[in-house]
Design an enzyme around this catalytic site. Structure first.
Site, short mmCIF file in Angstrom:
data_model
loop_
_atom_site.label_atom_id
_atom_site.label_comp_id
_atom_site.label_asym_id
_atom_site.label_seq_id
_atom_site.Cartn_x
_atom_site.Cartn_y
_atom_site.Cartn_z
N LYS A 162 31.76 23.10 51.91
CA LYS A 162 30.36 23.46 52.21
C LYS A 162 30.00 24.78 51.52
CE LYS A 162 31.34 27.05 55.23
NZ LYS A 162 31.17 28.46 54.87
N PRO A 172 39.23 25.57 47.11
CA PRO A 172 39.97 26.83 47.08
C PRO A 172 40.03 27.49 48.46
CG PRO A 172 38.35 26.74 45.30
CD PRO A 172 38.09 25.56 46.19
N GLY A 187 40.18 30.57 51.10
CA GLY A 187 39.59 31.91 51.12
C GLY A 187 38.33 32.02 50.29
N GLY A 238 35.24 30.78 51.25
CA GLY A 238 33.98 30.67 52.01
C GLY A 238 33.40 29.27 51.93
N GLY A 278 34.97 26.62 53.51
CA GLY A 278 35.34 25.90 54.73
C GLY A 278 36.42 24.85 54.55
N GLY A 279 37.27 24.98 53.53
CA GLY A 279 38.28 23.94 53.27
C GLY A 279 39.17 23.68 54.47
N GLY A 280 39.73 24.74 55.05
CA GLY A 280 40.62 24.58 56.20
C GLY A 280 39.88 23.97 57.38
N SER A 281 38.64 24.38 57.58
CA SER A 281 37.83 23.85 58.69
C SER A 281 37.52 22.37 58.48
CB SER A 281 36.51 24.63 58.81
OG SER A 281 36.77 25.98 59.08
N SER A 282 37.22 22.00 57.24
CA SER A 282 36.92 20.61 56.93
C SER A 282 38.17 19.75 57.13
CB SER A 282 36.40 20.50 55.49
OG SER A 282 35.93 19.21 55.23
N ASP A 298 33.43 27.03 62.08
CA ASP A 298 32.83 26.15 61.06
C ASP A 298 33.21 24.68 61.25
OD1 ASP A 298 31.78 28.29 59.75
OD2 ASP A 298 33.18 28.25 58.06
O1 C5P Z 1 35.97 31.00 64.22
P1 C5P Z 1 36.98 31.35 63.19
O2 C5P Z 1 38.38 31.38 63.73
O3 C5P Z 1 36.88 30.56 61.94
O4 C5P Z 1 36.64 32.86 62.75
C1 C5P Z 1 37.55 33.64 62.00
C2 C5P Z 1 37.22 35.12 62.21
O5 C5P Z 1 35.94 35.43 61.63
C3 C5P Z 1 37.06 35.51 63.67
O6 C5P Z 1 38.30 35.88 64.24
C4 C5P Z 1 36.11 36.68 63.60
O7 C5P Z 1 36.78 37.86 63.22
C5 C5P Z 1 35.19 36.31 62.43
N1 C5P Z 1 33.94 35.65 62.86
C6 C5P Z 1 32.97 36.38 63.51
N2 C5P Z 1 31.79 35.78 63.89
C7 C5P Z 1 31.58 34.47 63.64
C8 C5P Z 1 32.55 33.70 62.97
C9 C5P Z 1 33.73 34.32 62.60
O8 C5P Z 1 33.15 37.60 63.75
N3 C5P Z 1 30.42 33.92 63.99
#
Ligand code: C5P
Length: 298
Positions: free
Chosen positions: A14, A97, A99, A101, A103-107, A139
């Site tokens: 994404k 890739p 890191g 941004g 969302g690969g791991g989330s997807s 995500d």
């Molecule tokens: O939700 P997720 O584990 O992917 O988020 C990773 C890190 O990104 C969180 O631990 C937090 O530090 C930061 N984050 C945040 N606010 C969000 C999403 C992520 O501060 N809305």
């Protein structure tokens, strides 16, 4: 002969067409309003029935232990549904890739939920899965819906938007990833909150009726990242200088995308960017309507 059942799931990347931070919450997360857009770049996971959970990945540098969201998703799903006697073997083919941004791991986590829901015969619908997805990462629920969608809360509350049709993109990834947590930690001191959430919602409905309008493009995480990694700003400026209608960092970086009106302009831009940003991964891609989905079963 291996008679274990298996499925394949396709997991899209994404970009965020819009990302505004509203405030820092008491739980440490940031309240945000974002527009997610699925793009035509995919990881794929083959999921085989097995007695235990295990993960293998074709890409070096991707952890295959419990820190990987695939295994975290599988364990969370098993816990929530009371499954103790079934596992799965995951074979992850990585194209998105890490890191970046995107969302690969989330997807991959969303794809894991879709695959196991099928393989384990759980019969859960998308909204059921989204509740579990939200506990895995902010995500993750988006990838169950795909296409274009507003994300609110910490990004996990999804309201799908109509898909406005295909948009041509160039996506650039520098040879390094950026840690999401680090970016959010830095952004809090800069928060200026120029709008409240009511005017933001109005802005979204007025300016972003469908998928094609990138006019309201803004990302509150961009300034912090561009100050720390100036090559990203240089790449964004180069995209605009080579004819992109607009260009923006995705999520917390490190990838940056540009939106193009026509194929010729995009091809010319790509050629010139390749000579200027030789160490970057540069690709043509486009907006899509799909979500993480089952591809085939054997
Ligand atoms: O939700 P997720 O584990 O992917 O988020 C990773 C890190 O990104 C969180 O631990 C937090 O530090 C930061 N984050 C945040 N606010 C969000 C999403 C992520 O501060 N809305």
């Amino acid at each position: 002969m291996n008679r274990n059942r298996s499925v394949r799931v396709c997991c899209p990347a994404k970009i965020n067409k819009f990302l505004r931070i509203l405030k820092k919450r008491d739980d440490g997360y940031h309240e945000l309003l974002t527009i997610y857009q699925a793009i035509d770049l995919w990881d794929e996971i083959r999921v085989e029935e097995a007695p235990d959970l295990s993960l293998f990945c074709d890409a070096p540098g991707i952890p295959t232990d419990d820190s990987n969201l695939v295994l975290r998703a599988a364990r969370t799903l098993a816990e929530r549904t009371g499954i103790t006697d079934r596992g799965a073997r995951f074979l992850l083919t990585k194209n998105i890739p890490a890191g970046g941004g995107m969302g690969g791991g989330s997807s991959d986590a969303a794809g894991t939920l879709v695959a196991l829901n099928h393989l384990w015969g759980l019969g859960m619908d998308r909204d059921d899965l989204a509740g579990i997805a939200a506990s895995i990462g902010s995500d993750v629920p988006f990838f169950l819906y795909g296409g274009t969608a507003v994300g609110s809360g910490r990004g996990e509350i999804i309201d799908p938007l109509p898909f406005g049709g295909e948009v041509l993109l160039i996506l650039g990834s520098p040879p390094f990833g950026i840690d999401t947590r680090e970016v959010y930690d830095k952004v809090v001191s800069r928060l200026t909150l120029p709008m409240n959430s009511v005017s933001l919602s109005r802005l979204l409905t007025v300016k972003v009726p469908g998928g094609k309008d990138f006019g309201a493009a803004v990302n509150d995480l961009e300034a912090v990242v561009f100050d720390g990694w100036p090559q990203l700003r240089a790449f964004r400026d180069a995209l605009v200088g080579r004819g992109a209608r607009m260009a923006l960092m995705s999520g917390s970086g490190s990838s940056v995308f540009g939106v193009f009106n026509d194929e010729q302009t995009r091809s010319d831009a790509l050629r010139e960017l390749r000579s200027q940003f030789g160490s970057w991964g540069l690709m043509r891609t486009r907006t899509i309507q799909e979500a993480a989905h089952l591809k085939s079963e054997t």
